[in-house]
Design an enzyme around this catalytic site. Sequence first.
Site, PDB file in Angstrom:
ATOM      1  N   ARG A  63       0.830  -1.202   0.000  1.00 32.31           N
ATOM      2  CA  ARG A  63       0.000   0.000   0.000  1.00 32.31           C
ATOM      3  C   ARG A  63       0.867   1.256   0.000  1.00 32.31           C
ATOM      4  O   ARG A  63       1.857   1.347   0.724  1.00 32.31           O
ATOM      5  CB  ARG A  63      -0.932   0.004   1.210  1.00 32.31           C
ATOM      6  CG  ARG A  63      -1.916  -1.150   1.162  1.00 32.31           C
ATOM      7  CD  ARG A  63      -3.169  -0.923   1.990  1.00 32.31           C
ATOM      8  NE  ARG A  63      -3.935  -2.158   2.043  1.00 32.31           N
ATOM      9  CZ  ARG A  63      -4.711  -2.623   1.043  1.00 32.31           C
ATOM     10  NH1 ARG A  63      -4.841  -1.918  -0.071  1.00 32.31           N
ATOM     11  NH2 ARG A  63      -5.339  -3.773   1.148  1.00 32.31           N
ATOM     12  N   ASP A  64       0.434   2.222  -0.829  1.00 30.63           N
ATOM     13  CA  ASP A  64       1.116   3.516  -0.845  1.00 30.63           C
ATOM     14  C   ASP A  64       0.898   4.201   0.500  1.00 30.63           C
ATOM     15  O   ASP A  64      -0.198   4.207   1.048  1.00 30.63           O
ATOM     16  CB  ASP A  64       0.574   4.382  -1.988  1.00 30.63           C
ATOM     17  CG  ASP A  64       1.470   5.573  -2.277  1.00 30.63           C
ATOM     18  OD1 ASP A  64       2.090   5.603  -3.354  1.00 30.63           O
ATOM     19  OD2 ASP A  64       1.567   6.468  -1.406  1.00 30.63           O
ATOM     20  N   ILE A  65       1.974   4.804   1.017  1.00 27.84           N
ATOM     21  CA  ILE A  65       1.916   5.420   2.345  1.00 27.84           C
ATOM     22  C   ILE A  65       1.088   6.702   2.326  1.00 27.84           C
ATOM     23  O   ILE A  65       0.632   7.163   3.369  1.00 27.84           O
ATOM     24  CB  ILE A  65       3.356   5.676   2.860  1.00 27.84           C
ATOM     25  CG1 ILE A  65       3.403   5.785   4.370  1.00 27.84           C
ATOM     26  CG2 ILE A  65       3.956   6.904   2.190  1.00 27.84           C
ATOM     27  CD1 ILE A  65       4.818   5.771   4.929  1.00 27.84           C
ATOM     28  N   ASN A 123       4.852   6.779 -13.188  1.00 23.18           N
ATOM     29  CA  ASN A 123       5.506   8.086 -13.283  1.00 23.18           C
ATOM     30  C   ASN A 123       6.964   7.854 -13.658  1.00 23.18           C
ATOM     31  O   ASN A 123       7.627   6.968 -13.103  1.00 23.18           O
ATOM     32  CB  ASN A 123       5.412   8.822 -11.944  1.00 23.18           C
ATOM     33  CG  ASN A 123       3.984   9.220 -11.598  1.00 23.18           C
ATOM     34  OD1 ASN A 123       3.195   9.530 -12.478  1.00 23.18           O
ATOM     35  ND2 ASN A 123       3.665   9.199 -10.325  1.00 23.18           N
ATOM     36  N   HIS A 173       7.843   1.519 -10.308  1.00 21.58           N
ATOM     37  CA  HIS A 173       6.652   1.099  -9.557  1.00 21.58           C
ATOM     38  C   HIS A 173       5.410   1.474 -10.330  1.00 21.58           C
ATOM     39  O   HIS A 173       5.293   2.579 -10.847  1.00 21.58           O
ATOM     40  CB  HIS A 173       6.620   1.726  -8.155  1.00 21.58           C
ATOM     41  CG  HIS A 173       6.866   3.208  -8.128  1.00 21.58           C
ATOM     42  ND1 HIS A 173       8.131   3.739  -8.264  1.00 21.58           N
ATOM     43  CD2 HIS A 173       6.030   4.255  -8.023  1.00 21.58           C
ATOM     44  CE1 HIS A 173       8.059   5.049  -8.224  1.00 21.58           C
ATOM     45  NE2 HIS A 173       6.786   5.403  -8.091  1.00 21.58           N
ATOM     46  N   HIS A 230       1.672   2.437 -10.002  1.00 26.76           N
ATOM     47  CA  HIS A 230       0.603   2.856  -9.099  1.00 26.76           C
ATOM     48  C   HIS A 230      -0.690   2.196  -9.574  1.00 26.76           C
ATOM     49  O   HIS A 230      -1.062   2.354 -10.742  1.00 26.76           O
ATOM     50  CB  HIS A 230       0.399   4.373  -9.155  1.00 26.76           C
ATOM     51  CG  HIS A 230       1.523   5.202  -8.641  1.00 26.76           C
ATOM     52  ND1 HIS A 230       1.512   5.777  -7.389  1.00 26.76           N
ATOM     53  CD2 HIS A 230       2.691   5.584  -9.209  1.00 26.76           C
ATOM     54  CE1 HIS A 230       2.619   6.483  -7.214  1.00 26.76           C
ATOM     55  NE2 HIS A 230       3.361   6.384  -8.302  1.00 26.76           N
ATOM     56  N   GLU A 266       9.374  10.198  -7.921  1.00 26.87           N
ATOM     57  CA  GLU A 266      10.158  10.573  -6.744  1.00 26.87           C
ATOM     58  C   GLU A 266      11.019   9.425  -6.237  1.00 26.87           C
ATOM     59  O   GLU A 266      12.015   9.672  -5.555  1.00 26.87           O
ATOM     60  CB  GLU A 266       9.221  11.056  -5.632  1.00 26.87           C
ATOM     61  CG  GLU A 266       8.496  12.358  -6.017  1.00 26.87           C
ATOM     62  CD  GLU A 266       7.496  12.814  -4.953  1.00 26.87           C
ATOM     63  OE1 GLU A 266       7.141  11.992  -4.087  1.00 26.87           O
ATOM     64  OE2 GLU A 266       7.079  13.981  -5.028  1.00 26.87           O
ATOM     65  N   VAL A 267      10.628   8.203  -6.540  1.00 32.40           N
ATOM     66  CA  VAL A 267      11.406   7.029  -6.116  1.00 32.40           C
ATOM     67  C   VAL A 267      11.956   6.361  -7.372  1.00 32.40           C
ATOM     68  O   VAL A 267      11.194   5.953  -8.246  1.00 32.40           O
ATOM     69  CB  VAL A 267      10.548   6.042  -5.300  1.00 32.40           C
ATOM     70  CG1 VAL A 267      11.357   4.808  -4.926  1.00 32.40           C
ATOM     71  CG2 VAL A 267       9.989   6.723  -4.053  1.00 32.40           C
TER      72      VAL A 267
END
Length: 115
Positions: free
Chosen positions: A30-32, A87, A100, A102, A95-96
């Site tokens: 899960r995304d934080i 992204n 990944h 989403h 940003e990471v």
Amino acid sequence: VSDTCLFCRIVAKEVPATVVHETGTTLAFRDIGPKAPVHVLVIPKGHHANVADLAGADPALAGEVLAAVGEVARAEGLADGYRVIFNTGPHGGQEVGHVHAHVLGGASLGPMLCR
Ligand code: AMP
Ligand code: ZN
């Protein structure tokens, strides 16, 4: 890589995450900071910077990530649909630097909800 990459550290269990799906080569958690009622990140366990690099280096693994996206959507009850976003790079809002997907769903998403 695991020393510096946040998602490699999650794979290594050095950083906690709420894992919702795992295979030998992929992890979903899960995304934080969820941007939708369901917001899960799906990653390859191996480090690749972005989706294009992943597909170039290991197309089978890219396919496994996409298959895991489908498994997550099914497990999360997203039968009415969902959105998958990679992204990529600064202009893409990445940003990471560990690829990944989403997976966003659980509500009808606006046309420009992208992260
Ligand atoms: P991106 O901007 O596409 O690189 O997405 C990075 C995502 O990682 C953001 O949606 C963050 O909320 C999420 N995130 C950052 N740190 C963590 C963490 N420790 N566990 C889960 N998700 C995270
Ligand atoms: Zn990594």
